[in-house]
Design a protein around this motif. Structure first.
Motif, PDB file in Angstrom:
ATOM      1  N   HIS A  82       0.796  -1.145  -0.014  1.00 39.20           N
ATOM      2  CA  HIS A  82       0.004  -0.017   0.171  1.00 39.20           C
ATOM      3  C   HIS A  82       0.566   1.227   0.091  1.00 39.20           C
ATOM      4  N   ASP A  83       0.308   2.462  -0.489  1.00 38.23           N
ATOM      5  CA  ASP A  83       0.969   3.681  -0.784  1.00 38.23           C
ATOM      6  C   ASP A  83       1.423   4.009   0.851  1.00 38.23           C
ATOM      7  N   SER A  84       2.654   4.635   1.105  1.00 35.47           N
ATOM      8  CA  SER A  84       2.845   5.354   2.147  1.00 35.47           C
ATOM      9  C   SER A  84       1.959   6.459   2.442  1.00 35.47           C
ATOM     10  N   HIS A  85       1.830   6.800   4.050  1.00 36.80           N
ATOM     11  CA  HIS A  85       0.920   7.618   4.420  1.00 36.80           C
ATOM     12  C   HIS A  85       1.566   7.881   5.848  1.00 36.80           C
ATOM     13  N   LEU A  86       1.641   9.212   6.315  1.00 38.09           N
ATOM     14  CA  LEU A  86       1.948   9.538   7.475  1.00 38.09           C
ATOM     15  C   LEU A  86       1.385   9.010   8.695  1.00 38.09           C
ATOM     16  N   LEU A  87       0.257   8.748   8.667  1.00 34.70           N
ATOM     17  CA  LEU A  87      -0.836   8.011   9.569  1.00 34.70           C
ATOM     18  C   LEU A  87      -0.265   6.722   9.779  1.00 34.70           C
ATOM     19  N   SER A 116       9.900  15.456   3.239  1.00 31.90           N
ATOM     20  CA  SER A 116       9.478  15.703   1.956  1.00 31.90           C
ATOM     21  C   SER A 116       7.754  15.896   1.784  1.00 31.90           C
ATOM     22  N   LEU A 117       7.190  15.923   2.751  1.00 31.44           N
ATOM     23  CA  LEU A 117       5.854  16.206   3.047  1.00 31.44           C
ATOM     24  C   LEU A 117       5.449  17.568   3.554  1.00 31.44           C
ATOM     25  N   GLN A 118       6.643  18.553   4.020  1.00 33.14           N
ATOM     26  CA  GLN A 118       6.371  19.709   4.452  1.00 33.14           C
ATOM     27  C   GLN A 118       6.656  20.860   3.366  1.00 33.14           C
ATOM     28  N   GLN A 119       5.786  21.612   3.594  1.00 33.90           N
ATOM     29  CA  GLN A 119       5.535  22.788   2.470  1.00 33.90           C
ATOM     30  C   GLN A 119       5.182  24.301   3.123  1.00 33.90           C
ATOM     31  N   THR A 120       6.036  25.198   2.925  1.00 31.28           N
ATOM     32  CA  THR A 120       5.947  26.482   3.417  1.00 31.28           C
ATOM     33  C   THR A 120       5.096  27.296   2.629  1.00 31.28           C
ATOM     34  N   ASN A 121       4.257  27.921   3.140  1.00 27.91           N
ATOM     35  CA  ASN A 121       3.025  28.792   2.399  1.00 27.91           C
ATOM     36  C   ASN A 121       3.531  30.142   2.628  1.00 27.91           C
ATOM     37  N   LYS A 122       4.311  30.651   1.581  1.00 25.39           N
ATOM     38  CA  LYS A 122       4.842  32.199   1.806  1.00 25.39           C
ATOM     39  C   LYS A 122       3.762  33.133   1.889  1.00 25.39           C
ATOM     40  N   GLN A 123       2.491  32.854   1.524  1.00 29.91           N
ATOM     41  CA  GLN A 123       1.425  33.611   1.222  1.00 29.91           C
ATOM     42  C   GLN A 123       0.621  33.736   2.551  1.00 29.91           C
ATOM     43  N   THR A 124       0.782  32.818   3.462  1.00 29.16           N
ATOM     44  CA  THR A 124       0.010  33.179   4.677  1.00 29.16           C
ATOM     45  C   THR A 124       0.936  33.241   5.946  1.00 29.16           C
ATOM     46  N   GLY A 132      -0.397  14.598   4.245  1.00 33.47           N
ATOM     47  CA  GLY A 132      -0.327  13.156   4.833  1.00 33.47           C
ATOM     48  C   GLY A 132       0.401  12.266   3.694  1.00 33.47           C
ATOM     49  N   ASP A 133       0.142  12.665   2.604  1.00 33.76           N
ATOM     50  CA  ASP A 133       1.059  11.906   1.772  1.00 33.76           C
ATOM     51  C   ASP A 133       1.291  12.481   0.298  1.00 33.76           C
ATOM     52  N   VAL A 134       1.621  12.259  -0.780  1.00 32.24           N
ATOM     53  CA  VAL A 134       2.224  12.734  -1.907  1.00 32.24           C
ATOM     54  C   VAL A 134       1.113  13.454  -2.559  1.00 32.24           C
ATOM     55  N   TRP A 135       0.010  13.017  -2.372  1.00 32.51           N
ATOM     56  CA  TRP A 135      -1.305  13.550  -2.947  1.00 32.51           C
ATOM     57  C   TRP A 135      -1.794  15.008  -2.476  1.00 32.51           C
ATOM     58  N   GLY A 136      -1.197  15.347  -1.303  1.00 31.24           N
ATOM     59  CA  GLY A 136      -1.347  16.790  -0.928  1.00 31.24           C
ATOM     60  C   GLY A 136      -2.485  17.229   0.183  1.00 31.24           C
ATOM     61  N   GLU A 137      -3.091  16.203   0.591  1.00 29.72           N
ATOM     62  CA  GLU A 137      -3.905  16.573   1.650  1.00 29.72           C
ATOM     63  C   GLU A 137      -3.388  17.072   2.944  1.00 29.72           C
TER      64      GLU A 137
END
Length: 334
Positions: A82-87, A116-124, A132-137
């Motif tokens: 099964h695909d990887s997920h943080l949970l 690899s799953l952390q993203q900085t939102n410079k606009q907020t 949670g996974d590569v799909w972006g939730e």
């Protein structure tokens, strides 16, 4: 007779219930829940450790299975292939930690996956989200999991902790509670993840302690059980989600432990297992969090659970993760 009266936990029946879960492979439910297999093992193992029956399951078999759920990217899936997920990565790390087998996986690969799953939102305002996974939730659950998982490997300093804390701060509401993300409705389970994340980060100063403690205490209903939001039904699992947050806040005494025990015990099945509420079908999820909730209020005979990591305190201490307690604001001891 204890302070909890005659409310008896059916320990032997619950152990048997957990042991039998993997023996029902001829049923549709077993295969329909395949994606939750790792979570199910974690829930069952936590319950057994708190019941002081850690040897009730085959440890070597569990270790071998969980290791087989790790993918090339370093994360873990809910079942093999099964695909990887943080949970499931979190559950896998917790399982291996409880079984003293964390050294059997490559912590650097796990760390790389989480980062690899952390993203900085410079606009907020520089908030950093964790997916949670590569799909972006993304939501506050994953912010906590990222910090918690990396703390097992002492690599949490590689995360953008300040940005994650700002994301969590943005999810705080006027009632003191936290939602799944900024703008989301306050929910007890999300409160736990946010408060626990802030505890790991050493930033509990962000919390409005009195306001949040009051909101959490209001989750207890006349029946003794708790709900996750106003106007919702009571559910055994909130004995953990609400109770753990209050424990971290040093406000466990703001609820009635006696009434809570009475409710959780009443949701037991006489054949083993605990349901979400009396009369419903028992499952391992509510069995785990019902027992964990009882541990929080010091039900006699249970091992103590850590309110941040949802594992036995003895395991958390062995791993050196209990040091989050040293970062609790001094004023909270009053």
């Amino acid at each position: 007779m204890t302070m909890f009266g005659t409310n008896q936990l059916l320990v032997d029946k619950h152990v048997e219930f957990i042991q039998n879960l993997d023996k029902k492979q001829d049923g549709l439910e077993y295969w329909m829940t395949e994606h939750l297999r790792v979570s199910g093992i974690y829930w069952g193992l936590v319950a057994l450790f708190l019941l002081d029956r850690p040897q009730a399951l085959d440890h070597e078999q569990i270790i071998s299975y969980v290791r087989g759920c790790q993918n090339a990217d370093g994360g873990f899936g809910g079942h093999t292939h099964h695909d990887s997920h943080l949970l499931y990565t979190m559950s896998s790390v917790q399982i291996l930690s409880m079984l003293n087998a964390l050294d059997q996986i490559d912590g650097k690969k796990v760390t790389k996956y989480v980062l690899s799953l952390q993203q900085t939102n410079k606009q907020t305002n520089g908030q950093t989200i964790v997916c949670g996974d590569v799909w972006g939730e993304h939501d506050t659950r994953f912010a906590f999991i990222a910090m918690a998982v990396l703390s097992f490997f002492n690599t949490q300093d590689q995360l953008d902790t300040n940005g994650i804390v700002e994301y969590i701060r943005g999810a705080m509401n006027y009632d003191g509670g936290f939602g799944s993300k900024p703008g989301g409705e306050s929910h007890a389970a999300q409160v736990y993840t946010c408060v626990a994340a802030l505890a790991v980060a050493g930033r509990l100063d962000v919390v409005d302690r009195d306001r949040l403690s009051g909101w959490l205490a209001e989750r207890q209903l006349l029946c003794g059980g708790m709900n996750g939001r106003p106007q919702k039904l009571e559910d055994v699992c909130y004995a953990w989600w609400v109770g753990s947050a209050l424990d971290i806040l040093r406000r466990r005494h703001w609820i009635s432990a006696e009434k809570l025990v009475e409710f959780v015990v009443s949701a037991q099945d006489e054949k083993g297992g605990i349901a979400d509420r009396p009369g419903d079908v028992a499952d391992v999820y509510h069995t785990c969090f019902g027992i964990a909730g009882l541990s929080l209020v010091r039900y006699p005979g249970l091992n103590e659970v850590d309110p941040v990591y949802c594992m036995p305190r003895s395991v958390v201490r062995r791993l050196g993760l209990h040091k989050w307690q040293d970062k609790v604001p001094e004023s909270w001891s009053q």
